[in-house]
Scaffold this active site. Structure first.
Site, mmCIF file in Angstrom:
data_model
loop_
_atom_site.group_PDB
_atom_site.id
_atom_site.type_symbol
_atom_site.label_atom_id
_atom_site.label_comp_id
_atom_site.label_asym_id
_atom_site.label_seq_id
_atom_site.Cartn_x
_atom_site.Cartn_y
_atom_site.Cartn_z
ATOM 1 N N LYS C 73 2.765 29.917 16.301
ATOM 2 C CA LYS C 73 2.465 28.485 16.240
ATOM 3 C C LYS C 73 2.240 27.934 17.654
ATOM 4 O O LYS C 73 2.889 28.400 18.615
ATOM 5 C CB LYS C 73 3.640 27.780 15.568
ATOM 6 C CG LYS C 73 3.477 26.302 15.272
ATOM 7 C CD LYS C 73 4.711 25.815 14.488
ATOM 8 C CE LYS C 73 4.599 24.329 14.193
ATOM 9 N NZ LYS C 73 5.803 23.821 13.506
ATOM 10 N N SER C 148 4.850 20.971 9.625
ATOM 11 C CA SER C 148 3.852 21.032 10.657
ATOM 12 C C SER C 148 3.328 22.447 10.916
ATOM 13 O O SER C 148 2.326 22.602 11.624
ATOM 14 C CB SER C 148 4.423 20.486 11.964
ATOM 15 O OG SER C 148 5.560 21.224 12.357
ATOM 16 N N SER C 172 9.368 21.905 8.426
ATOM 17 C CA SER C 172 8.055 22.348 8.883
ATOM 18 C C SER C 172 7.718 23.817 8.705
ATOM 19 O O SER C 172 6.584 24.207 8.948
ATOM 20 C CB SER C 172 7.873 21.994 10.361
ATOM 21 O OG SER C 172 7.806 20.592 10.491
#
Lengths: 96, 480, 483
Positions: C73, C148, C172
């Site tokens: 990420k 996210s 997330s």
């Protein structure tokens, strides 16, 4: 939250808003604050605040020198650098 | 019109650890910019702080030496504000649970002792450095200093005169040096001080508006700035002007404080507990252990020396202002014998201090040792050399080169002559050449004897034992 | 089957038997990324998919992660990579160091392969606030992948990643895993080092793996968990081999369903499959399932939306244009530079959260907001402590709905915040939680997430029950073929 407040908070956070943004934000943030205000109902007498979900304490590191970072490359990528310094617009007054 | 003055001092002391407070970068003075840096002290995204154990211990020792009490639960907080020398946009400091709470230290001004209470001693990280005067349009940021460990010591507003403030700083420095927590050298940036000053007419009046003074770079500057500020505020009040609560900077060159040009805004630091650090605590056993391991503090040492060796307050004060000096003195006394403590004190506060002052050196930078001083003292004590010769001819080489006193004595042929026959020989020579002097003495002029003593000293090239010579001269003259 | 469709453990098996080379694997994956990530569906899970630099280090070839490519990420630091948290303000920031989890993966022989898209600074539940544009859900490209860690979840679901790292502050990892039909675990707070994770909310954040199945998750967590002296909040608790419990029976396991979660569940499909259906499946496996109460659940969102933005507002103060990232170049004064760089560099949601957080911490409001929230947080944590006295794990839906459509919730931030209600409590209490495929929606064929919450540092029990459920229901396989 009144318009004056939002401007003050924005200044504390060093954020600049456009006028249109300001209005939208005001109502959104007010909404959210009304929502979180519900916490008023909760009785927290005698309750300690939780800043850490873990109950760790006394975590240290030893006083031994570790190699520092060579930031030559990093300085090259900095927004503005002068020699080995980071450069910012001239600051006239000293901080209080 | 003498107004009542209220002074508080905030001192930031750099703790003497090898590395920074939250990362392993070396704490060094004078390196090329931005070289002692790492993701943590640069405030790079993703970096996290970890507390230096040694910094914690040094801070704890200081808090205990200053009679403070460690908080039950010690934690760190974020102090949020924006400035280019503050890479994270917040300083990790301590707000409501500082390392040390309360405490006090005593200051002595003109023989009067006063207790100055402390509010707290807390740990925090230093910011980096900004350079404003190299280029007209920009300021430069160097983060070498960012993350240096500081102990902030805050007094209650107990001080009342610039002299007290000066004495406080000196005493604080000597305590912190004696427990090896900091070198407190203001020139090297080990210690920074801000002063808060307010005045009021009568004791019954509320405290006056507080003015904060910054940019104080020496203890003398602190004294001078406070003196100036008291005068400025007093005169303003006399003119029925209002004092503005503000921060002023001290201008050492012009010897005045002046208001900062920018509009002063009240800072909202939005303190909250630092989530990247866990809380800390010290047990009662650990506190006691640390307290017991503290060396004798300057004040205790001073009182002991007065008691033990019969020194004057003045001399004891001088000898204990610095731990190394005090240790040197006591080691010398041990070797020379405690009966000679006062004489040794005179040697140290006299010849040694004079030398250090003249050559701008510290004791450690010279070659003198307690043994050497004791040896020299013994030579004088045994009349093997005159005090004058010892001071003027042997001492300089001793402290400069670390040479043994006896060796210098022999090399320079300074051995004092105390032998009666030799002395009498010179005395009779002197008498023979100065018949009138003898007559003067006989007619009551005692000072005539001193002339003869002087003559003998000349003949012996200063080697004659002056006390002995005087004794024999008078004896001889009486019998002539 | 393309090597890109393999799981971590399958790849590892092939390597051990010398049935494939690292070159093969990377070629297959590169092909998958190039053809699928930016095709007509516009999934866009990756940032710069055309120029991925694989990073690899010499390591013991017997390691279960050797040669396995892992996507990371865009908020986890990789040395010499541009890390931006999907924000304009970090454009140009090249990280000079590796996050600890990245070091651990490299030392285990894994290949760091690519950066995945996310909500800007992890503020979001839909991956729509990224400055690069949204990532779309491979199950239905008109819908969000969740956030996210939307890019990480989408790439794993789409088989353009073998496995990925995400981060979880309020759900997330878990919510996008649920929306995309893959496995995501938020470890216990302090289980995995946060050093090198660009902080959102320091007392809530954790890094965790997003994988195709439970075994892969256990494999990865075993490698990235463990003590890190660089992170004061990382526990010195040894990390076991989590794969050892896989396949163990869950007979007698006591599973609790928090009634407050069920009471608010409007979606009938979820209720039928995730609550009732899952309950039956678990009972068939020998567990007992009962109702439990977490009385302060209804205040979780209130607490979260004070604590998280407050910590975030402070964590984001370092993005000031001084040393790295974006600086507005025409500013003449320092104040200008700060306000314009941050004003232009941050997106709307980031600014909103910074304002919220700054306000909650500000003078006059701290007691009523931040301090109060921290105290209610204690009560929420206590609820879990109580519940775990009687139960081994808790079971809930991961999200109140399946993946919603792009743009559906972007006009009302509050509505978006409320979609986190089932996940945020775990972060507030610091307990571990895992989301696995728990069902497939009858209405739209979309995956539905089943969440288990466990006792602190008891990820083993989570893996035991997740694996048992997964193997008995096979949803991960049913969902396997992405259209």
């Amino acid at each position: 939250m009144s318009s004056i407040d939002l401007k003050h908070i924005a200044h504390l956070a060093r954020l600049r808003f456009k006028e249109e943004e300001l209005k939208v934000f005001e109502s959104q943030v007010s909404n959210i604050l009304s929502f979180v205000d519900q916490l008023k109902e909760v009785n927290v007498d005698g309750i300690e605040p939780t800043s850490h979900p873990l109950s760790l304490a006394n975590v240290f590191r030893e006083d031994s020198i570790q190699p520092s970072l060579n930031i030559d490359e990093f300085l090259k990528a900095a927004p503005k650098a002068r020699g080995r310094f980071f450069e910012v617009p001239k600051i006239i007054e000293d901080k209080s | 019109m003498s107004y009542l003055v209220t002074i508080g001092l905030e001192t930031h002391v750099q703790l003497k650890s090898k590395t920074k407070i939250f990362c392993g970068c070396a704490v060094e003075f004078g390196n090329s910019p931005n070289t002692n840096v790492c993701p943590v002290c640069l405030g790079l995204p993703g970096a996290l702080p970890v507390l230096n154990r040694q910094v914690f211990l040094l801070g704890l020792r200081a808090a205990l030496a200053l009679n403070g009490t460690p908080s039950q639960r010690i934690k760190f907080d974020r102090k949020n504000y924006f400035y280019p020398d503050l890479p994270k946009g917040y300083q990790i400091s301590q707000y409501d649970c500082p390392l040390g709470q309360g405490g006090f230290l005593e200051v002595e001004v003109e023989g009067k002792v006063k207790k100055v209470r402390l509010n707290r001693a807390h740990l925090e990280e230093d910011a980096g450095k900004l350079i404003h005067d190299q280029f007209p349009d920009s300021s430069l940021v160097d983060l070498n200093r960012a993350g240096t460990p500081l102990l902030e010591i805050v007094t209650e507003p107990d001080l009342e005169t610039p002299e007290e403030a000066y004495a406080y700083l000196n005493h604080l420095k000597s305590i912190l040096k004696s427990i090896s927590v900091s070198d407190c050298d203001m020139e090297k940036g080990h210690l920074r001080c801000d002063a808060n000053v307010s005045v009021r007419k009568n004791a019954a009046d509320p405290l006056g508006k507080k003015v904060e003074i910054k940019n104080l770079n020496s203890f003398k500057a602190v004294k001078a700035a406070i003196t100036y500020e008291i005068k400025r505020q007093t005169e303003a009040l006399e003119r029925a002007e209002k004092i503005v609560q503000e921060t002023r900077l001290w201008d050492d060159a012009r010897e005045k404080t002046f208001s900062m040009r920018s509009k002063e805004e009240a800072h909202d630091y939005r303190y909250f507990p630092e989530p990247d650090l866990v809380p800390f605590s010290v047990t009662t056993e650990e506190i006691e252990r640390e307290r017991k391991s503290l060396p004798e503090l300057p004040k205790q040492k001073k009182e002991r020396l007065i008691l033990q060796y019969g020194l004057s307050n003045y001399d004891a004060e001088l000898l204990t202002s610095d731990r190394k000096t005090a240790d040197f003195y006591e080691d010398s006394v041990k070797l020379a014998g405690s009966a000679n403590a006062k004489s040794i004190a005179n040697w140290v506060t006299g010849s040694v201090f004079a030398y250090l002052g003249e050559h701008s050196k510290t004791l450690e930078e010279t070659k003198i040792t307690p043994q050497l001083l004791a040896d020299l003292f013994n030579l004088v004590q045994n009349s093997e050399v005159s005090l004058q010769a010892a001071k003027e001819k042997i001492f300089p080489e001793l402290i400069e080169k670390g040479a043994a006193p006896r060796k210098i004595l022999e090399e320079k042929g300074l051995k004092q002559v105390s032998d009666d026959s030799a002395l009498l020989g010179w005395i009779s020579e002197a008498i023979q050449g100065n018949a009138k002097v003898v007559e003067d003495f006989k007619s009551g002029k005692e000072s005539a004897a001193m002339f003869l003593v002087g003559q003998v000293m000349k003949k012996s090239q200063g080697k004659a034992n002056p006390a002995k010579v005087r004794e024999l001269v008078i004896k001889t003259l009486k019998n002539v | 089957m393309s090597l890109s469709k393999k799981t971590v453990s399958e790849l590892s098996g092939l390597y051990q038997k010398n049935e494939c080379t690292q070159k093969d694997v990377l070629a297959a994956l590169s092909e998958a990324v190039k053809t699928k990530d930016a095709d007509a569906r516009k999934i866009h899970a990756y940032l710069n998919p055309a120029s991925i630099t694989p990073r690899h280090r010499k390591a013991d070839q017997k390691s279960p992660l050797w040669g396995v490519p892992i996507a990371v990420k865009d908020n986890i630091c990789v040395e010499n990579e541009e890390i931006t948290c999907a924000s304009k303000i970090l454009k140009g920031f090249i990280s000079p160091y590796n996050a600890t989890v990245v070091e651990k993966l490299l030392n285990a022989g894994a290949v760091i392969y690519g950066r995945t898209n996310m909500d800007e600074f992890a503020f979001g539940s839909s991956c729509e606030t990224s400055c690069y544009g949204p990532t779309r859900n491979p199950r239905d490209p008109e819908r969000v992948p969740g956030g996210s860690s939307g890019g990480s979840a989408a790439s794993v679901a789409d088989h353009t990643a073998i496995a990925a790292l995400g981060s979880d502050t309020g759900g997330s990892i878990r919510q996008p895993a649920a929306f995309c039909g893959v496995v995501g675990i938020k470890p216990t707070y302090g289980r995995v080092s946060r050093y090198g994770l660009i902080a959102f909310a320091s007392s809530l954040d954790q890094i965790g793996p997003i994988t195709k199945d439970v075994r892969d998750s256990a494999l990865m967590l075993s490698v990235i968990a463990g003590y890190d002296p660089k992170d004061s909040t990382c526990a010195n608790v040894p990390a076991p081999d989590y794969t050892k419990v896989l396949g163990q029976s869950i007979k007698g396991m006591k599973i609790g369903i928090p009634k407050e979660y069920v009471e608010t569940l409007e979606n009938q499909d979820l209720r039928e499959q995730i609550i009732d259906g899952a309950k039956k499946a678990l009972e068939r496996l020998g567990a007992t399932v009962d109702i439990v109460s977490l009385p302060h659940t209804k205040y979780a969102a209130n607490v979260y939306y004070i604590v998280a933005p407050s910590e975030a507002s402070s964590n984001l103060a370092r993005f000031d244009g001084v040393r790295f990232g974006f600086r507005e170049k025409t500013s003449q004064s320092l104040l200008d530079m700060y306000e314009r760089s941050r004003g232009e560099g941050f997106g709307a949601e980031a600014k909103r959260r910074i304002i919220l957080g700054t306000y909650s911490l500000s003078s006059g409001y701290y007691d009523a907001y931040y301090l109060k929230a921290m105290k209610v947080r204690t009560k929420i944590k206590n609820d879990f402590d109580e519940a775990f006295k009687k139960f081994d794990v808790l079971m809930t839906p991961t999200a109140p709905s399946t993946a919603f459509k792009l743009g559906e919730k972007t006009t009302n931030p509050l509505e978006m915040y409320l979609s986190d209600i089932y996940t945020i409590s775990a972060n507030l209490a610091g307990v571990p939680a895992i989301s696995i495929p728990g069902g497939i929606s009858k209405k739209d064929g979309l995956p539905m997430g089943l969440q288990f919450l466990g006792k602190p540092f008891d990820e083993e029990t989570l893996y035991k029950v997740s694996y048992a459920f997964e193997q008995a229901t096979d949803f991960h396989k049913k969902l396997g073929n992405v259209k």
